[in-house]
Design a protein around this motif. Structure first.
Motif, PDB file in Angstrom:
ATOM      1  N   ARG A   7       0.820  -1.206   0.000  1.00 49.24           N
ATOM      2  CA  ARG A   7       0.000   0.000   0.000  1.00 49.24           C
ATOM      3  C   ARG A   7       0.857   1.261   0.000  1.00 49.24           C
ATOM      4  N   GLU A   8       2.003   1.223   0.666  1.00 46.97           N
ATOM      5  CA  GLU A   8       2.905   2.381   0.661  1.00 46.97           C
ATOM      6  C   GLU A   8       3.448   2.643  -0.739  1.00 46.97           C
ATOM      7  N   LEU A   9       3.746   1.574  -1.493  1.00 50.60           N
ATOM      8  CA  LEU A   9       4.205   1.753  -2.871  1.00 50.60           C
ATOM      9  C   LEU A   9       3.126   2.403  -3.732  1.00 50.60           C
ATOM     10  N   THR A  10       1.883   1.987  -3.519  1.00 51.74           N
ATOM     11  CA  THR A  10       0.771   2.598  -4.255  1.00 51.74           C
ATOM     12  C   THR A  10       0.637   4.068  -3.875  1.00 51.74           C
ATOM     13  N   ALA A  11       0.764   4.375  -2.593  1.00 52.82           N
ATOM     14  CA  ALA A  11       0.686   5.767  -2.143  1.00 52.82           C
ATOM     15  C   ALA A  11       1.846   6.580  -2.716  1.00 52.82           C
ATOM     16  N   ASP A  12       3.027   5.962  -2.795  1.00 50.82           N
ATOM     17  CA  ASP A  12       4.179   6.658  -3.383  1.00 50.82           C
ATOM     18  C   ASP A  12       3.944   6.960  -4.865  1.00 50.82           C
ATOM     19  N   MET A  13       3.313   6.030  -5.566  1.00 51.01           N
ATOM     20  CA  MET A  13       3.015   6.266  -6.982  1.00 51.01           C
ATOM     21  C   MET A  13       2.008   7.397  -7.125  1.00 51.01           C
ATOM     22  N   VAL A  17       2.541  10.982  -9.072  1.00 52.61           N
ATOM     23  CA  VAL A  17       1.625  11.558 -10.054  1.00 52.61           C
ATOM     24  C   VAL A  17       1.246  12.982  -9.654  1.00 52.61           C
ATOM     25  N   ASN A  18       0.972  13.193  -8.385  1.00 49.69           N
ATOM     26  CA  ASN A  18       0.623  14.537  -7.906  1.00 49.69           C
ATOM     27  C   ASN A  18       1.796  15.505  -8.017  1.00 49.69           C
ATOM     28  N   GLY A  68      -0.048   7.642 -18.260  1.00 48.73           N
ATOM     29  CA  GLY A  68      -0.663   8.719 -19.032  1.00 48.73           C
ATOM     30  C   GLY A  68       0.179   9.982 -19.007  1.00 48.73           C
ATOM     31  N   LEU A  69       0.714  10.316 -17.839  1.00 45.89           N
ATOM     32  CA  LEU A  69       1.571  11.505 -17.748  1.00 45.89           C
ATOM     33  C   LEU A  69       2.857  11.322 -18.541  1.00 45.89           C
ATOM     34  N   LEU A  70       3.410  10.123 -18.508  1.00 41.93           N
ATOM     35  CA  LEU A  70       4.632   9.873 -19.282  1.00 41.93           C
ATOM     36  C   LEU A  70       4.351   9.960 -20.778  1.00 41.93           C
ATOM     37  N   ALA A  71       3.181   9.504 -21.207  1.00 49.22           N
ATOM     38  CA  ALA A  71       2.817   9.607 -22.625  1.00 49.22           C
ATOM     39  C   ALA A  71       2.664  11.071 -23.017  1.00 49.22           C
TER      40      ALA A  71
END
Length: 114
Positions: A7-13, A17-18, A68-71
């Motif tokens: 869950r921490e990895l997901t929060a880090d991702m 993004v933010n 999406g942001l990388l694209a």
């Protein structure tokens, strides 16, 4: 992997993004891209047998947002590179330029310049 770490990895991702939205100029966006590419291997290889379907959905959504942001970034770089190319350079590579040159060469040969 423990569920907490997953869950921490997901929060880090999500935080990554933010953070993109706080980038002011191209140099900051480049640093963000580098950071995202360094983070991807750890994020994509993370698995947890105790993760619920909601955890997996959150992870997938964060992953899609980042991709999406990388694209968008890749498209911006391509547009910027094309805009940086002088107009004459683009024209000189065009098929229209080749046609005009061949017509000019034929006209010059008819007139006896060659």
């Amino acid at each position: 992997m423990k569920l907490k770490e997953f869950r921490e990895l997901t929060a880090d991702m999500r935080r990554l993004v933010n953070d993109w939205h706080a980038c002011v100029d191209e140099s900051e966006r480049q640093l963000w891209r580098d950071r995202a590419y360094r983070f991807f291997p750890a994020f994509t290889s993370a698995t947890s047998p105790r993760a619920s379907s909601r955890d997996l959905e959150n992870r997938l959504e964060a992953y899609r947002d980042c991709l999406g942001l990388l694209a968008i970034q890749r498209a911006r770089v391509a547009i910027r590179d094309q805009a940086a190319m002088p107009r004459t350079s683009r024209y000189n590579k065009s098929p229209a330029r080749a046609v005009r040159l061949s017509r000019a060469a034929r006209g010059a040969m008819r007139r006896g310049y060659f």
